[in-house]
Design a protein around this motif. Structure first.
Motif, PDB file in Angstrom:
ATOM      1  N   GLU A  94      10.955   7.317  -6.949  1.00  7.84           N
ATOM      2  CA  GLU A  94      12.068   7.487  -7.884  1.00  7.84           C
ATOM      3  C   GLU A  94      12.101   6.348  -8.898  1.00  7.84           C
ATOM      4  OE1 GLU A  94      15.923   8.357  -6.166  1.00  7.84           O
ATOM      5  OE2 GLU A  94      14.956   9.588  -4.631  1.00  7.84           O
ATOM      6  N   ARG A  95      11.926   5.118  -8.421  1.00 13.82           N
ATOM      7  CA  ARG A  95      11.926   3.967  -9.322  1.00 13.82           C
ATOM      8  C   ARG A  95      10.741   4.036 -10.281  1.00 13.82           C
ATOM      9  NH1 ARG A  95      11.552  -1.497  -6.445  1.00 13.82           N
ATOM     10  NH2 ARG A  95      13.249  -0.551  -5.300  1.00 13.82           N
ATOM     11  N   ILE A  96       9.600   4.462  -9.796  1.00 17.18           N
ATOM     12  CA  ILE A  96       8.410   4.592 -10.646  1.00 17.18           C
ATOM     13  C   ILE A  96       8.647   5.647 -11.729  1.00 17.18           C
ATOM     14  CG2 ILE A  96       5.990   5.349 -10.661  1.00 17.18           C
ATOM     15  CD1 ILE A  96       5.787   4.061  -7.809  1.00 17.18           C
ATOM     16  N   ASN A  97       9.236   6.774 -11.367  1.00 16.91           N
ATOM     17  CA  ASN A  97       9.531   7.822 -12.345  1.00 16.91           C
ATOM     18  C   ASN A  97      10.559   7.360 -13.379  1.00 16.91           C
ATOM     19  OD1 ASN A  97       7.722   9.770 -11.493  1.00 16.91           O
ATOM     20  ND2 ASN A  97       9.147  10.649 -10.019  1.00 16.91           N
ATOM     21  N   GLN A  98      11.562   6.590 -12.946  1.00 15.28           N
ATOM     22  CA  GLN A  98      12.546   6.055 -13.887  1.00 15.28           C
ATOM     23  C   GLN A  98      11.876   5.099 -14.873  1.00 15.28           C
ATOM     24  OE1 GLN A  98      15.439   4.321 -11.273  1.00 15.28           O
ATOM     25  NE2 GLN A  98      16.571   6.233 -11.015  1.00 15.28           N
ATOM     26  N   GLU A  99      10.995   4.255 -14.367  1.00 14.99           N
ATOM     27  CA  GLU A  99      10.279   3.317 -15.233  1.00 14.99           C
ATOM     28  C   GLU A  99       9.391   4.075 -16.220  1.00 14.99           C
ATOM     29  OE1 GLU A  99       9.119  -0.494 -16.658  1.00 14.99           O
ATOM     30  OE2 GLU A  99      10.858   0.270 -15.566  1.00 14.99           O
ATOM     31  N   SER A 154       0.817  -1.221   0.000  1.00 11.69           N
ATOM     32  CA  SER A 154       0.000   0.000   0.000  1.00 11.69           C
ATOM     33  C   SER A 154       0.847   1.266   0.000  1.00 11.69           C
ATOM     34  CB  SER A 154      -0.925   0.009   1.218  1.00 11.69           C
ATOM     35  OG  SER A 154      -1.809  -1.080   1.160  1.00 11.69           O
ATOM     36  N   THR A 155       2.036   1.196   0.564  1.00  7.57           N
ATOM     37  CA  THR A 155       2.906   2.381   0.617  1.00  7.57           C
ATOM     38  C   THR A 155       3.891   2.425  -0.540  1.00  7.57           C
ATOM     39  OG1 THR A 155       4.480   1.250   2.072  1.00  7.57           O
ATOM     40  CG2 THR A 155       2.765   2.605   3.134  1.00  7.57           C
ATOM     41  N   TYR A 156       3.861   1.416  -1.412  1.00  6.24           N
ATOM     42  CA  TYR A 156       4.811   1.335  -2.528  1.00  6.24           C
ATOM     43  C   TYR A 156       4.879   2.619  -3.359  1.00  6.24           C
ATOM     44  CZ  TYR A 156       7.288  -0.328  -6.633  1.00  6.24           C
ATOM     45  OH  TYR A 156       8.188  -0.462  -7.651  1.00  6.24           O
ATOM     46  N   PRO A 157       3.741   3.201  -3.766  1.00  3.69           N
ATOM     47  CA  PRO A 157       3.838   4.428  -4.584  1.00  3.69           C
ATOM     48  C   PRO A 157       4.574   5.573  -3.881  1.00  3.69           C
ATOM     49  CG  PRO A 157       1.598   3.582  -4.592  1.00  3.69           C
ATOM     50  CD  PRO A 157       2.361   2.789  -3.582  1.00  3.69           C
ATOM     51  N   TYR A 158       4.538   5.605  -2.561  1.00  4.06           N
ATOM     52  CA  TYR A 158       5.170   6.699  -1.821  1.00  4.06           C
ATOM     53  C   TYR A 158       6.642   6.403  -1.537  1.00  4.06           C
ATOM     54  CZ  TYR A 158       0.262   7.735  -1.169  1.00  4.06           C
ATOM     55  OH  TYR A 158      -1.059   7.986  -1.400  1.00  4.06           O
TER      56      TYR A 158
END
Length: 153
Positions: A98-103, A90-94
């Motif tokens: 940085e990893r999400i933006n790189q992807e 549940s806290t993964y997006p927060y």
């Protein structure tokens, strides 16, 4: 020089009044102890940074919103006990922004490459097919006109 200091003092007084009004309106609605949020902010900001009252209040509200969003996601699980793995998910997006933006950047670059390939292929198809169509069409039309003229004579 006195005028400059006087103007500066007036501006500071106006800011204090605005912040006081802002505090009165929102003080009761804050989800966390304001002092704790400010302490954590100061711990993570450079020493030369000053934090306006409105920023302190809005950070407090933001953290409360994050907590609400995580809890909404936790409520989607069918279990009555919340496990650590559920919290991590549940806290993964927060925690992994940085990893999400790189992807996201990697995917966008890949899509741009695909788009460029498609454009190049489209240009090739138009160029090759257009030349053949135009040449064949022109020959056919010229032959028709010539045969029509022969018939008329």
């Amino acid at each position: 020089m006195e005028d400059y200091q006087e103007n500066e003092n007036i501006e500071e007084t106006e800011e204090v009044l605005e912040e006081t009004e802002y505090i009165d309106e929102d003080e009761e609605k804050l989800p966390f102890a304001k002092a704790e949020v400010v302490r954590l902010m100061k711990e993570n900001l450079d020493d030369d940074k000053m934090i306006r009252e409105r920023v302190k209040v809005e950070m407090n509200k933001f953290l409360g919103d994050v907590l609400k969003n995580v809890c909404k996601q936790l409520n989607e699980y069918p279990y009555t006990t919340i496990e650590y793995e559920m919290l991590k998910e549940s806290t993964y997006p927060y925690t992994n922004i940085e990893r999400i933006n790189q992807e996201k950047e990697r995917i966008l670059l890949h899509l741009e490459a695909i788009k460029a390939d498609c454009n190049a292929l489209a240009m090739d198809v138009k160029k090759t097919l257009k030349l053949k169509d135009v040449v064949e069409e022109e020959d056919f039309t010229t032959d028709l006109i010539a045969s029509n003229e022969d018939m008329e004579e």
